[in-house]
Scaffold this motif. Sequence first.
Motif, PDB file in Angstrom:
ATOM      1  N   LEU A 128     -45.280 -17.243   9.219  1.00 28.68           N
ATOM      2  CA  LEU A 128     -45.632 -18.147   8.119  1.00 28.68           C
ATOM      3  C   LEU A 128     -46.327 -19.398   8.637  1.00 28.68           C
ATOM      4  CD1 LEU A 128     -45.444 -18.388   5.087  1.00 28.68           C
ATOM      5  CD2 LEU A 128     -43.225 -19.494   5.342  1.00 28.68           C
ATOM      6  N   HIS A 129     -45.896 -19.909   9.787  1.00 26.64           N
ATOM      7  CA  HIS A 129     -46.550 -21.081  10.372  1.00 26.64           C
ATOM      8  C   HIS A 129     -47.999 -20.757  10.739  1.00 26.64           C
ATOM      9  CE1 HIS A 129     -47.669 -23.697  13.830  1.00 26.64           C
ATOM     10  NE2 HIS A 129     -47.178 -24.620  13.041  1.00 26.64           N
ATOM     11  N   THR A 130     -48.218 -19.595  11.344  1.00 21.79           N
ATOM     12  CA  THR A 130     -49.570 -19.194  11.715  1.00 21.79           C
ATOM     13  C   THR A 130     -50.470 -19.065  10.489  1.00 21.79           C
ATOM     14  OG1 THR A 130     -48.701 -17.958  13.614  1.00 21.79           O
ATOM     15  CG2 THR A 130     -50.935 -17.427  12.902  1.00 21.79           C
ATOM     16  N   ILE A 131     -49.946 -18.461   9.440  1.00 23.41           N
ATOM     17  CA  ILE A 131     -50.719 -18.288   8.205  1.00 23.41           C
ATOM     18  C   ILE A 131     -51.027 -19.653   7.582  1.00 23.41           C
ATOM     19  CG2 ILE A 131     -50.713 -17.318   5.877  1.00 23.41           C
ATOM     20  CD1 ILE A 131     -48.756 -15.168   7.009  1.00 23.41           C
ATOM     21  N   CYS A 132     -50.018 -20.531   7.508  1.00 18.87           N
ATOM     22  CA  CYS A 132     -50.219 -21.860   6.911  1.00 18.87           C
ATOM     23  C   CYS A 132     -51.251 -22.670   7.679  1.00 18.87           C
ATOM     24  CB  CYS A 132     -48.891 -22.609   6.853  1.00 18.87           C
ATOM     25  SG  CYS A 132     -47.757 -22.026   5.588  1.00 18.87           S
ATOM     26  N   MET A 133     -51.220 -22.583   9.002  1.00 22.45           N
ATOM     27  CA  MET A 133     -52.197 -23.311   9.795  1.00 22.45           C
ATOM     28  C   MET A 133     -53.596 -22.723   9.618  1.00 22.45           C
ATOM     29  SD  MET A 133     -50.438 -25.768  11.044  1.00 22.45           S
ATOM     30  CE  MET A 133     -49.423 -25.617   9.551  1.00 22.45           C
ATOM     31  N   THR A 134     -53.661 -21.397   9.489  1.00 24.91           N
ATOM     32  CA  THR A 134     -54.958 -20.739   9.258  1.00 24.91           C
ATOM     33  C   THR A 134     -55.546 -21.161   7.920  1.00 24.91           C
ATOM     34  OG1 THR A 134     -54.260 -18.810  10.559  1.00 24.91           O
ATOM     35  CG2 THR A 134     -56.130 -18.505   9.071  1.00 24.91           C
ATOM     36  N   LEU A 135     -54.688 -21.319   6.926  1.00 32.76           N
ATOM     37  CA  LEU A 135     -55.137 -21.720   5.591  1.00 32.76           C
ATOM     38  C   LEU A 135     -55.204 -23.242   5.437  1.00 32.76           C
ATOM     39  CD1 LEU A 135     -53.079 -19.159   3.448  1.00 32.76           C
ATOM     40  CD2 LEU A 135     -55.521 -19.081   3.975  1.00 32.76           C
ATOM     41  N   HIS A 136     -54.923 -23.980   6.527  1.00 38.84           N
ATOM     42  CA  HIS A 136     -54.987 -25.453   6.533  1.00 38.84           C
ATOM     43  C   HIS A 136     -54.036 -26.063   5.507  1.00 38.84           C
ATOM     44  CE1 HIS A 136     -58.454 -24.940   9.147  1.00 38.84           C
ATOM     45  NE2 HIS A 136     -59.027 -24.177   8.233  1.00 38.84           N
ATOM     46  N   PHE A 137     -52.831 -25.508   5.388  1.00 40.61           N
ATOM     47  CA  PHE A 137     -51.842 -26.028   4.439  1.00 40.61           C
ATOM     48  C   PHE A 137     -51.114 -27.259   4.966  1.00 40.61           C
ATOM     49  CE2 PHE A 137     -51.013 -21.877   1.907  1.00 40.61           C
ATOM     50  CZ  PHE A 137     -52.202 -22.077   1.238  1.00 40.61           C
ATOM     51  N   GLY A 138     -51.006 -27.396   6.264  1.00 39.20           N
ATOM     52  CA  GLY A 138     -50.310 -28.542   6.826  1.00 39.20           C
ATOM     53  C   GLY A 138     -48.838 -28.265   7.086  1.00 39.20           C
ATOM     54  N   ARG A 139     -48.233 -29.150   7.870  1.00 42.11           N
ATOM     55  CA  ARG A 139     -46.857 -28.935   8.310  1.00 42.11           C
ATOM     56  C   ARG A 139     -45.837 -29.074   7.187  1.00 42.11           C
ATOM     57  NH1 ARG A 139     -46.329 -31.798  14.277  1.00 42.11           N
ATOM     58  NH2 ARG A 139     -47.868 -30.474  15.333  1.00 42.11           N
ATOM     59  N   ILE A 140     -46.050 -30.031   6.297  1.00 44.49           N
ATOM     60  CA  ILE A 140     -45.085 -30.242   5.209  1.00 44.49           C
ATOM     61  C   ILE A 140     -45.029 -29.020   4.305  1.00 44.49           C
ATOM     62  CG2 ILE A 140     -44.550 -31.612   3.162  1.00 44.49           C
ATOM     63  CD1 ILE A 140     -45.660 -34.041   4.587  1.00 44.49           C
ATOM     64  N   VAL A 141     -46.176 -28.481   3.977  1.00 43.35           N
ATOM     65  CA  VAL A 141     -46.228 -27.286   3.137  1.00 43.35           C
ATOM     66  C   VAL A 141     -45.551 -26.117   3.851  1.00 43.35           C
ATOM     67  CG1 VAL A 141     -47.733 -25.583   2.030  1.00 43.35           C
ATOM     68  CG2 VAL A 141     -48.301 -28.024   1.915  1.00 43.35           C
ATOM     69  N   PHE A 142     -45.781 -26.016   5.166  1.00 44.50           N
ATOM     70  CA  PHE A 142     -45.135 -24.949   5.936  1.00 44.50           C
ATOM     71  C   PHE A 142     -43.619 -25.058   5.852  1.00 44.50           C
ATOM     72  CE2 PHE A 142     -42.966 -24.516  10.118  1.00 44.50           C
ATOM     73  CZ  PHE A 142     -42.778 -23.144  10.073  1.00 44.50           C
ATOM     74  N   VAL A 143     -43.078 -26.257   6.039  1.00 43.51           N
ATOM     75  CA  VAL A 143     -41.627 -26.439   5.984  1.00 43.51           C
ATOM     76  C   VAL A 143     -41.094 -26.056   4.608  1.00 43.51           C
ATOM     77  CG1 VAL A 143     -39.756 -28.132   6.065  1.00 43.51           C
ATOM     78  CG2 VAL A 143     -41.582 -28.206   7.771  1.00 43.51           C
ATOM     79  N   ILE A 144     -41.797 -26.472   3.559  1.00 40.22           N
ATOM     80  CA  ILE A 144     -41.364 -26.163   2.188  1.00 40.22           C
ATOM     81  C   ILE A 144     -41.382 -24.653   1.940  1.00 40.22           C
ATOM     82  CG2 ILE A 144     -41.966 -26.393  -0.258  1.00 40.22           C
ATOM     83  CD1 ILE A 144     -43.025 -29.204   0.411  1.00 40.22           C
ATOM     84  N   LEU A 145     -42.470 -23.996   2.312  1.00 38.77           N
ATOM     85  CA  LEU A 145     -42.592 -22.554   2.075  1.00 38.77           C
ATOM     86  C   LEU A 145     -41.590 -21.770   2.919  1.00 38.77           C
ATOM     87  CD1 LEU A 145     -46.468 -22.021   1.887  1.00 38.77           C
ATOM     88  CD2 LEU A 145     -44.824 -22.210   0.013  1.00 38.77           C
ATOM     89  N   SER A 146     -41.432 -22.175   4.171  1.00 35.83           N
ATOM     90  CA  SER A 146     -40.497 -21.484   5.057  1.00 35.83           C
ATOM     91  C   SER A 146     -39.071 -21.606   4.535  1.00 35.83           C
ATOM     92  CB  SER A 146     -40.593 -22.057   6.472  1.00 35.83           C
ATOM     93  OG  SER A 146     -39.694 -21.410   7.341  1.00 35.83           O
ATOM     94  N   ALA A 147     -38.691 -22.810   4.132  1.00 34.98           N
ATOM     95  CA  ALA A 147     -37.337 -23.033   3.615  1.00 34.98           C
ATOM     96  C   ALA A 147     -37.110 -22.268   2.318  1.00 34.98           C
ATOM     97  CB  ALA A 147     -37.113 -24.524   3.395  1.00 34.98           C
ATOM     98  N   ALA A 148     -38.110 -22.274   1.433  1.00 38.75           N
ATOM     99  CA  ALA A 148     -37.978 -21.567   0.156  1.00 38.75           C
ATOM    100  C   ALA A 148     -37.833 -20.068   0.369  1.00 38.75           C
ATOM    101  CB  ALA A 148     -39.190 -21.868  -0.721  1.00 38.75           C
ATOM    102  N   ALA A 149     -38.666 -19.502   1.245  1.00 38.93           N
ATOM    103  CA  ALA A 149     -38.604 -18.068   1.520  1.00 38.93           C
ATOM    104  C   ALA A 149     -37.264 -17.691   2.128  1.00 38.93           C
ATOM    105  CB  ALA A 149     -39.742 -17.664   2.457  1.00 38.93           C
ATOM    106  N   PHE A 150     -36.785 -18.503   3.062  1.00 39.57           N
ATOM    107  CA  PHE A 150     -35.510 -18.233   3.729  1.00 39.57           C
ATOM    108  C   PHE A 150     -34.348 -18.329   2.739  1.00 39.57           C
ATOM    109  CE2 PHE A 150     -31.996 -19.042   6.689  1.00 39.57           C
ATOM    110  CZ  PHE A 150     -32.259 -18.084   7.661  1.00 39.57           C
ATOM    111  N   GLY A 151     -34.394 -19.332   1.867  1.00 38.55           N
ATOM    112  CA  GLY A 151     -33.323 -19.509   0.887  1.00 38.55           C
ATOM    113  C   GLY A 151     -33.274 -18.410  -0.144  1.00 38.55           C
ATOM    114  N   VAL A 152     -34.405 -18.117  -0.759  1.00 42.51           N
ATOM    115  CA  VAL A 152     -34.452 -17.077  -1.791  1.00 42.51           C
ATOM    116  C   VAL A 152     -34.148 -15.705  -1.185  1.00 42.51           C
ATOM    117  CG1 VAL A 152     -35.940 -15.903  -3.460  1.00 42.51           C
ATOM    118  CG2 VAL A 152     -36.060 -18.385  -3.213  1.00 42.51           C
ATOM    119  N   GLY A 153     -34.570 -15.500   0.071  1.00 42.94           N
ATOM    120  CA  GLY A 153     -34.317 -14.227   0.722  1.00 42.94           C
ATOM    121  C   GLY A 153     -32.842 -13.936   0.913  1.00 42.94           C
TER     122      GLY A 153
END
Length: 207
Positions: A128-153
């Motif tokens: 997810l970090h690699t994808i977010c950096m490729t899409l230029h989402f930034g670190r904050i967005v990565f943390v939010i998406l990673s945490a959300a995916a981990f929690g819902v999973g």
Amino acid sequence: MGISLTLFLNINLLLMVMFPYGRMFAHQGEKRIENYSKSVCVSTSFALTYLLICIPDFFENLCNVPELGLLKWVIVSSGLSLGLEIAIFLVIYKKIRICTIRQGSLFQILMMLVAIPVIEEILYVLCLHTICMTLHFGRIVFVILSAAAFGVGHFIHHKINILTKTVWGIIFAIIFLYTGNIYIVIFSHMINNVILFFLGKSKWFRD
């Protein structure tokens, strides 16, 4: 406006990482965890294959084994995530409850204690970090998406896990950003699962 093939593939890969197909089986009783595990494995296989082919430096991240001195971060990461989970349970339920697998075949136990932490951290953090950096989402967005995916999973175990495991996800993502080492969060996740597994077998901590 046109869209490049690379952007299209990365967006689809992002969705695959965030929402593995197995969550659609969450209502199928005892088979929900087994089906979810299979779907996460499939998602990880596709994500790793794509990233290893398209991003030459990606494999270096997998080979970056931590030095002994960095194991302090494993303790910090594990201590923070488990400590905050216990605090959440104490605030909400006034007692510690353990929402995890307590019994099963040897294969299921090994999957939960060893294989799943490796797979989930590679999927929800490294990929997810690699994808977010490729899409230029930034670190904050990565943390939010990673945490959300981990929690819902982890909803498949118990609804409270959406909250507690989101906290895990935030800590793991931040630790990864700070250290740049995936093995630290993998080992932290393993330690947490081992502790929760044995606590969950005790009558004092059953939900």
